[in-house]
Scaffold this motif. Structure first.
Motif, PDB file in Angstrom:
ATOM      1  N   LYS A 168       0.835  -1.204   0.000  1.00  0.00           N
ATOM      2  CA  LYS A 168       0.000   0.000   0.000  1.00  0.00           C
ATOM      3  C   LYS A 168       0.867   1.251   0.000  1.00  0.00           C
ATOM      4  O   LYS A 168       0.555   2.232  -0.680  1.00  0.00           O
ATOM      5  CB  LYS A 168      -0.938   0.020   1.211  1.00  0.00           C
ATOM      6  N   GLU A 169       1.954   1.222   0.758  1.00  0.00           N
ATOM      7  CA  GLU A 169       2.846   2.376   0.825  1.00  0.00           C
ATOM      8  C   GLU A 169       3.528   2.631  -0.513  1.00  0.00           C
ATOM      9  O   GLU A 169       3.698   3.787  -0.921  1.00  0.00           O
ATOM     10  CB  GLU A 169       3.894   2.186   1.927  1.00  0.00           C
ATOM     11  N   GLN A 170       3.930   1.568  -1.188  1.00  0.00           N
ATOM     12  CA  GLN A 170       4.548   1.726  -2.502  1.00  0.00           C
ATOM     13  C   GLN A 170       3.544   2.290  -3.505  1.00  0.00           C
ATOM     14  O   GLN A 170       3.871   3.193  -4.279  1.00  0.00           O
ATOM     15  CB  GLN A 170       5.118   0.385  -2.988  1.00  0.00           C
ATOM     16  N   LYS A 171       2.324   1.783  -3.467  1.00  0.00           N
ATOM     17  CA  LYS A 171       1.282   2.303  -4.362  1.00  0.00           C
ATOM     18  C   LYS A 171       0.985   3.769  -4.054  1.00  0.00           C
ATOM     19  O   LYS A 171       0.824   4.576  -4.972  1.00  0.00           O
ATOM     20  CB  LYS A 171       0.005   1.459  -4.239  1.00  0.00           C
ATOM     21  N   LYS A 172       0.930   4.120  -2.774  1.00  0.00           N
ATOM     22  CA  LYS A 172       0.696   5.528  -2.398  1.00  0.00           C
ATOM     23  C   LYS A 172       1.787   6.430  -2.946  1.00  0.00           C
ATOM     24  O   LYS A 172       1.514   7.552  -3.373  1.00  0.00           O
ATOM     25  CB  LYS A 172       0.627   5.673  -0.870  1.00  0.00           C
ATOM     26  N   MET A 173       3.024   5.949  -2.928  1.00  0.00           N
ATOM     27  CA  MET A 173       4.120   6.759  -3.437  1.00  0.00           C
ATOM     28  C   MET A 173       3.952   6.982  -4.945  1.00  0.00           C
ATOM     29  O   MET A 173       4.158   8.097  -5.434  1.00  0.00           O
ATOM     30  CB  MET A 173       5.474   6.129  -3.142  1.00  0.00           C
ATOM     31  N   ILE A 174       3.552   5.960  -5.680  1.00  0.00           N
ATOM     32  CA  ILE A 174       3.328   6.124  -7.119  1.00  0.00           C
ATOM     33  C   ILE A 174       2.147   7.069  -7.350  1.00  0.00           C
ATOM     34  O   ILE A 174       2.213   7.950  -8.209  1.00  0.00           O
ATOM     35  CB  ILE A 174       3.121   4.757  -7.802  1.00  0.00           C
ATOM     36  N   ILE A 175       1.090   6.927  -6.559  1.00  0.00           N
ATOM     37  CA  ILE A 175      -0.070   7.830  -6.669  1.00  0.00           C
ATOM     38  C   ILE A 175       0.359   9.277  -6.443  1.00  0.00           C
ATOM     39  O   ILE A 175      -0.157  10.195  -7.085  1.00  0.00           O
ATOM     40  CB  ILE A 175      -1.188   7.404  -5.690  1.00  0.00           C
ATOM     41  N   SER A 176       1.337   9.495  -5.554  1.00  0.00           N
ATOM     42  CA  SER A 176       1.776  10.865  -5.258  1.00  0.00           C
ATOM     43  C   SER A 176       2.387  11.568  -6.468  1.00  0.00           C
ATOM     44  O   SER A 176       2.506  12.791  -6.483  1.00  0.00           O
ATOM     45  CB  SER A 176       2.761  10.869  -4.082  1.00  0.00           C
ATOM     46  N   TYR A 177       2.764  10.843  -7.490  1.00  0.00           N
ATOM     47  CA  TYR A 177       3.311  11.438  -8.713  1.00  0.00           C
ATOM     48  C   TYR A 177       2.215  11.930  -9.667  1.00  0.00           C
ATOM     49  O   TYR A 177       2.521  12.632 -10.622  1.00  0.00           O
ATOM     50  CB  TYR A 177       4.201  10.430  -9.450  1.00  0.00           C
ATOM     51  N   LEU A 178       0.973  11.546  -9.421  1.00  0.00           N
ATOM     52  CA  LEU A 178      -0.112  11.984 -10.303  1.00  0.00           C
ATOM     53  C   LEU A 178      -0.377  13.472 -10.090  1.00  0.00           C
ATOM     54  O   LEU A 178      -0.559  13.916  -8.961  1.00  0.00           O
ATOM     55  CB  LEU A 178      -1.392  11.182 -10.012  1.00  0.00           C
ATOM     56  N   PRO A 179      -0.422  14.235 -11.174  1.00  0.00           N
ATOM     57  CA  PRO A 179      -0.676  15.673 -11.015  1.00  0.00           C
ATOM     58  C   PRO A 179      -2.122  15.939 -10.620  1.00  0.00           C
ATOM     59  O   PRO A 179      -3.024  15.162 -10.951  1.00  0.00           O
ATOM     60  CB  PRO A 179      -0.377  16.239 -12.408  1.00  0.00           C
ATOM     61  N   LYS A 180      -2.331  17.019  -9.914  1.00  0.00           N
ATOM     62  CA  LYS A 180      -3.690  17.374  -9.487  1.00  0.00           C
ATOM     63  C   LYS A 180      -4.449  18.115 -10.583  1.00  0.00           C
ATOM     64  O   LYS A 180      -5.657  18.071 -10.638  1.00  0.00           O
ATOM     65  CB  LYS A 180      -3.620  18.214  -8.218  1.00  0.00           C
ATOM     66  N   HIS A 181      -3.720  18.815 -11.449  1.00  0.00           N
ATOM     67  CA  HIS A 181      -4.370  19.566 -12.527  1.00  0.00           C
ATOM     68  C   HIS A 181      -4.459  18.716 -13.800  1.00  0.00           C
ATOM     69  O   HIS A 181      -3.744  17.735 -13.959  1.00  0.00           O
ATOM     70  CB  HIS A 181      -3.603  20.862 -12.809  1.00  0.00           C
ATOM     71  N   LYS A 182      -5.331  19.127 -14.692  1.00  0.00           N
ATOM     72  CA  LYS A 182      -5.537  18.415 -15.950  1.00  0.00           C
ATOM     73  C   LYS A 182      -5.254  19.357 -17.113  1.00  0.00           C
ATOM     74  O   LYS A 182      -5.348  20.568 -16.974  1.00  0.00           O
ATOM     75  CB  LYS A 182      -6.967  17.890 -16.030  1.00  0.00           C
ATOM     76  N   VAL A 183      -4.888  18.760 -18.238  1.00  0.00           N
ATOM     77  CA  VAL A 183      -4.683  19.542 -19.458  1.00  0.00           C
ATOM     78  C   VAL A 183      -5.784  19.180 -20.447  1.00  0.00           C
ATOM     79  O   VAL A 183      -6.399  18.120 -20.368  1.00  0.00           O
ATOM     80  CB  VAL A 183      -3.285  19.286 -20.081  1.00  0.00           C
ATOM     81  N   LYS A 184      -6.058  20.095 -21.357  1.00  0.00           N
ATOM     82  CA  LYS A 184      -7.148  19.887 -22.311  1.00  0.00           C
ATOM     83  C   LYS A 184      -6.755  18.992 -23.472  1.00  0.00           C
ATOM     84  O   LYS A 184      -7.584  18.294 -24.024  1.00  0.00           O
ATOM     85  CB  LYS A 184      -7.643  21.224 -22.843  1.00  0.00           C
ATOM     86  N   ARG A 185      -5.457  18.994 -23.846  1.00  0.00           N
ATOM     87  CA  ARG A 185      -5.041  18.279 -25.036  1.00  0.00           C
ATOM     88  C   ARG A 185      -3.949  17.275 -24.715  1.00  0.00           C
ATOM     89  O   ARG A 185      -3.085  17.507 -23.889  1.00  0.00           O
ATOM     90  CB  ARG A 185      -4.542  19.269 -26.080  1.00  0.00           C
TER      91      ARG A 185
END
Length: 134
Positions: A112-129
């Protein structure tokens, strides 16, 4: 990006793969972009969950689809991020079925901790294209 001690699973092979994923994210990726809608591959014109594109300098940009049917949860998007990193770590001779197999095996064995660390790399903002067609 993220620094500090890496979480471990107790399985040396799993931990080695996890270290490779984190190293790649920290040292080989210029950007991780979440595209608001469908992510279309500029070459095949097919919809994808994720795409990795390399620059001439060998740096990567990873695009992830925000479409809910592809990523209903952040953990699913993080699994796709792992999949794209596996592509980045692999030679072109490694085919999609092998990448999918390794992705599924690692995701089941990551803690779970390893998965959380990978999740932490996901950006909070989104791009349109997504990536531009050639």
């Amino acid at each position: 990006m993220k620094r500090g001690a890496l979480p471990t699973s107790g399985n040396q092979l799993v931990d080695w793969h996890f270290q490779q994923v984190i190293y790649f994210l920290n040292n080989k990726v210029d950007a991780i972009l979440v595209v608001e809608k469908s992510l279309i591959d500029p070459e095949s014109h097919e919809a994808h969950s994720g795409i990795i594109i390399f620059s001439a300098k060998g740096r990567a940009i990873i695009y992830l689809s925000n479409a809910k049917r592809r990523h209903p949860r952040k953990s699913k998007m993080a699994k796709t991020l792992t999949h794209e990193v596996i592509h980045g770590l692999s030679d072109d001779c490694v085919k999609e079925p092998s990448v999918l197999r390794l992705e599924n095996i690692l995701w089941k064995l990551f803690t779970k901790e390893q998965k959380k660390m990978i999740i932490s790399y996901l950006p909070k903002h989104k791009v349109k294209r997504g990536p531009e067609t050639a």
